[in-house]
Each structure stands twice: as C-alpha cells, then as structure tokens.
Design an enzyme around this catalytic site. Structure first.
Site, PDB file in Angstrom:
ATOM      1  N   HIS A  54      45.731  62.488  54.248  1.00 18.49           N
ATOM      2  CA  HIS A  54      46.619  62.745  55.636  1.00 18.49           C
ATOM      3  C   HIS A  54      47.508  63.785  55.383  1.00 18.49           C
ATOM      4  O   HIS A  54      47.679  64.277  54.381  1.00 18.49           O
ATOM      5  CB  HIS A  54      46.839  61.419  56.116  1.00 18.49           C
ATOM      6  CG  HIS A  54      47.852  60.723  55.549  1.00 18.49           C
ATOM      7  ND1 HIS A  54      47.910  60.199  54.424  1.00 18.49           N
ATOM      8  CD2 HIS A  54      49.177  60.495  56.099  1.00 18.49           C
ATOM      9  CE1 HIS A  54      49.049  59.583  53.905  1.00 18.49           C
ATOM     10  NE2 HIS A  54      50.016  59.643  54.961  1.00 18.49           N
ATOM     11  N   HIS A  56      50.831  64.011  56.098  1.00 19.55           N
ATOM     12  CA  HIS A  56      52.317  63.525  55.763  1.00 19.55           C
ATOM     13  C   HIS A  56      52.356  64.685  54.648  1.00 19.55           C
ATOM     14  O   HIS A  56      51.994  64.421  53.475  1.00 19.55           O
ATOM     15  CB  HIS A  56      52.534  62.157  55.653  1.00 19.55           C
ATOM     16  CG  HIS A  56      52.415  61.463  57.040  1.00 19.55           C
ATOM     17  ND1 HIS A  56      52.273  60.022  57.236  1.00 19.55           N
ATOM     18  CD2 HIS A  56      52.592  62.107  58.261  1.00 19.55           C
ATOM     19  CE1 HIS A  56      52.373  59.636  58.351  1.00 19.55           C
ATOM     20  NE2 HIS A  56      52.625  60.776  59.066  1.00 19.55           N
ATOM     21  N   ASP A  58      54.682  63.870  52.409  1.00 16.08           N
ATOM     22  CA  ASP A  58      54.624  63.207  50.953  1.00 16.08           C
ATOM     23  C   ASP A  58      53.290  63.024  50.434  1.00 16.08           C
ATOM     24  O   ASP A  58      53.104  62.541  49.243  1.00 16.08           O
ATOM     25  CB  ASP A  58      55.445  61.895  51.141  1.00 16.08           C
ATOM     26  CG  ASP A  58      54.627  60.824  51.904  1.00 16.08           C
ATOM     27  OD1 ASP A  58      54.437  61.392  53.134  1.00 16.08           O
ATOM     28  OD2 ASP A  58      54.441  59.632  51.430  1.00 16.08           O
ATOM     29  N   HIS A  59      52.353  63.532  51.147  1.00 18.38           N
ATOM     30  CA  HIS A  59      50.756  63.663  50.436  1.00 18.38           C
ATOM     31  C   HIS A  59      50.254  65.207  50.279  1.00 18.38           C
ATOM     32  O   HIS A  59      49.215  65.062  49.504  1.00 18.38           O
ATOM     33  CB  HIS A  59      49.950  62.825  51.347  1.00 18.38           C
ATOM     34  CG  HIS A  59      50.588  61.068  51.438  1.00 18.38           C
ATOM     35  ND1 HIS A  59      49.684  59.926  50.793  1.00 18.38           N
ATOM     36  CD2 HIS A  59      51.559  60.801  52.068  1.00 18.38           C
ATOM     37  CE1 HIS A  59      50.319  58.829  50.864  1.00 18.38           C
ATOM     38  NE2 HIS A  59      51.738  59.460  51.772  1.00 18.38           N
ATOM     39  N   HIS A 111      47.165  55.323  60.753  1.00 17.27           N
ATOM     40  CA  HIS A 111      48.483  55.744  60.390  1.00 17.27           C
ATOM     41  C   HIS A 111      48.657  57.201  60.718  1.00 17.27           C
ATOM     42  O   HIS A 111      49.835  57.522  61.408  1.00 17.27           O
ATOM     43  CB  HIS A 111      48.432  55.750  58.691  1.00 17.27           C
ATOM     44  CG  HIS A 111      49.647  56.077  58.108  1.00 17.27           C
ATOM     45  ND1 HIS A 111      50.711  55.532  57.907  1.00 17.27           N
ATOM     46  CD2 HIS A 111      49.752  57.231  57.213  1.00 17.27           C
ATOM     47  CE1 HIS A 111      51.734  56.133  57.101  1.00 17.27           C
ATOM     48  NE2 HIS A 111      51.232  57.383  56.849  1.00 17.27           N
ATOM     49  N   ASP A 130      47.596  55.950  53.084  1.00 17.97           N
ATOM     50  CA  ASP A 130      48.526  54.968  53.601  1.00 17.97           C
ATOM     51  C   ASP A 130      47.921  54.341  54.666  1.00 17.97           C
ATOM     52  O   ASP A 130      48.663  53.706  55.575  1.00 17.97           O
ATOM     53  CB  ASP A 130      49.708  55.740  54.192  1.00 17.97           C
ATOM     54  CG  ASP A 130      50.649  56.401  53.093  1.00 17.97           C
ATOM     55  OD1 ASP A 130      50.366  56.270  52.097  1.00 17.97           O
ATOM     56  OD2 ASP A 130      51.613  57.465  53.661  1.00 17.97           O
ATOM     57  N   HIS A 168      51.417  54.328  47.974  1.00 16.90           N
ATOM     58  CA  HIS A 168      52.673  53.753  47.508  1.00 16.90           C
ATOM     59  C   HIS A 168      52.868  52.556  46.809  1.00 16.90           C
ATOM     60  O   HIS A 168      51.938  51.834  47.024  1.00 16.90           O
ATOM     61  CB  HIS A 168      53.392  53.741  48.764  1.00 16.90           C
ATOM     62  CG  HIS A 168      53.646  54.927  49.812  1.00 16.90           C
ATOM     63  ND1 HIS A 168      54.958  55.658  49.787  1.00 16.90           N
ATOM     64  CD2 HIS A 168      52.878  55.499  50.689  1.00 16.90           C
ATOM     65  CE1 HIS A 168      54.883  56.714  50.480  1.00 16.90           C
ATOM     66  NE2 HIS A 168      53.631  56.688  50.996  1.00 16.90           N
TER      67      HIS A 168
HETATM   68 FE    FE Z   1      52.985  58.092  52.325  1.00 14.04          FE
HETATM   69 ZN    ZN Z   2      51.747  58.649  55.326  1.00 16.55          ZN
END
Ligand code: FE
Ligand code: ZN
Length: 240
Positions: A54, A56, A58-59, A111, A130, A168
């Site tokens: 996805h 985001h 942090d990915h 998400h 996530d 995570h």
């Molecule tokens: Fe994440």
């Molecule tokens: Zn995420």
C-alpha cells in the site's frame, strides 16, 4: 525460499524473499533503503524486485533509493504512485513472478483503498501489509469495517498452515487487547504469555499462521461485521 525480516523505524518489518537456486531476492514494503541494502549486501544477495502492499510512506519510502542502487523494478498498487514511481501496477488476480516464484495479487481495501496482498500459493505464504496483524488488524484509514472484515475472513479461509507476514511488530499490544476481548479463550491467554516472553528477549513474533489467527485473533473470530466494528472501535481507545 528463505524469508528474512529486516526491522526498521519503530516497529516496521521489511521482508526479504530469497531464492538461492536462481540468486534472486525480492523486498516487500521497504520503509527505508539503507538498512535493506545493508541486509542484502551482508548476505551477498542481489535485489531483483521491489514490492509494495500500500502507499503509506513506511511501506514505500525506500523504493526509490533501492531502485537507484539495484535497478530492481517496483511492483505495487496504483495508489503507491502518490509516493513513488511504479514500474508494474498490479490488481486483483494478477500473477507476478517474485524471486522466481508465482504470487497472485489480492485487493484487500480498508486500511487504504488500494491495499493489496501477495499470496504465494505454492509456498504457503501471504504478505498482508497492514491489513491483518498477529492477533489484530489494521486501522480503517480509508475504507469500511465491512471491507476489513471481508479481508480478514478471506485470509482466514486459506489453508491453516499458510504463513502470514505482516508489516509491523504489534503482537504484544494486540495480544493484550485480545485477552481483554476474549477473557475465556485459553489459546489467547497462552499466546499472550508466549508473545510476552519473546518480546522480553527482543525476538520477533512473526510470521503468524492461519491456524493461530483462527484460534486467537478476536477480529477474525468476530461472528459478524457488527461485532467486528465494535471490536475495532474498542481497540482504537484501548490502553493496555
Ligand atoms: Fe505501516
Ligand atoms: Zn499502513
């Protein structure tokens, strides 16, 4: 196939999928580039595909740096173009070759609206980003409870020995909530104790399996979407 977790940021896992037979390594959800490049260099591995679940950051934040260093193509849902160039946009039912093995793409929005998973049927593993966590589920940032509940039930309908790789290390907090949500579930109590011991030693609690989630994940075990939605709201305000 060898799967390696690279822990980055506060609690993210970047996953490496290595196929020694053909000398290829894919990376799933690189938050950042340097720790991934260091982890592959230390093993003498060559990165050949970059995958995102996805958009985001942090990915996806490491996409560009890894591509510059390795030339590996970026495979991702269209929404990842908010953050990064994407070489191969993938959708529900698409089949992609990842480190020499076939994965099928699942669209699992909730998400984020474009969230996907990569299911390796032959290897018995799925990368869910996530959407599902060990004993938990992702927050509903863009989609609905109906969508998330459907996603969790879809993942939980896979064979019980399928390994689930999440984005995570949230398991301990999830386990505490699960024990609060299902105080009479012995499997949940046992897993909370096991997870606490692992985290005390600084060890990873992933991957999980379909069987473990069916036994201990209150969101998967919710009998209907109304109960799921109630749990999701409770979890948002739960302090363990
Ligand atoms: Fe994440
Ligand atoms: Zn995420």
């Amino acid at each position: 196939m060898e799967i390696v977790a690279v822990p980055v940021l506060t609690d993210n896992y970047v996953w490496l999928i290595h196929n020694a037979e053909i000398g290829e390594t894919a990376v799933v959800d690189p938050s950042v580039a340097d720790p991934v490049l260091e982890a592959t260099a230390a093993r003498g591995w060559r990165l050949t595909q970059i995958l995102n679940t996805h958009w985001h950051p942090d990915h996806t934040g490491g996409n560009q740096g890894i591509q510059t260093a390795t030339g590996a193509p970026i495979i991702a849902p269209a929404e990842a173009e908010r953050v990064s160039k994407v070489d191969h946009i993938v959708r529900e039912g698409d089949r992609v070759t990842v480190a020499g093995r076939e994965a099928v793409v699942w669209e699992i929005p909730a998400h984020t609206n474009g969230h996907i998973a990569y299911y390796f049927e032959g290897e018995g593993m799925i990368f869910v980003g996530d959407t599902m966590f060990a004993m938990g589920c992702g927050r509903l940032f863009e989609g609905t409870a109906e969508q998330m509940y459907r996603n969790l039930r879809r993942i939980a309908a896979l064979p019980e020995d399928v390994h689930i790789y999440c984005g995570h290390e949230y398991t301990l907090a999830n386990a505490r909530f699960a024990a609060h949500a299902e105080p009479d579930n012995d499997a949940t109590a046992d897993r909370l104790a096991a997870v606490s011991a692992l985290r005390d030693e600084g060890k990873i609690t992933l991957p999980t399996t379909v069987a473990q989630e069916l036994a201990t994940n209150p969101f998967v075990r919710a009998p209907n979407v109304e109960e799921f939605a109630r749990l999701r709201r409770d979890k948002d305000s739960f302090r363990s």
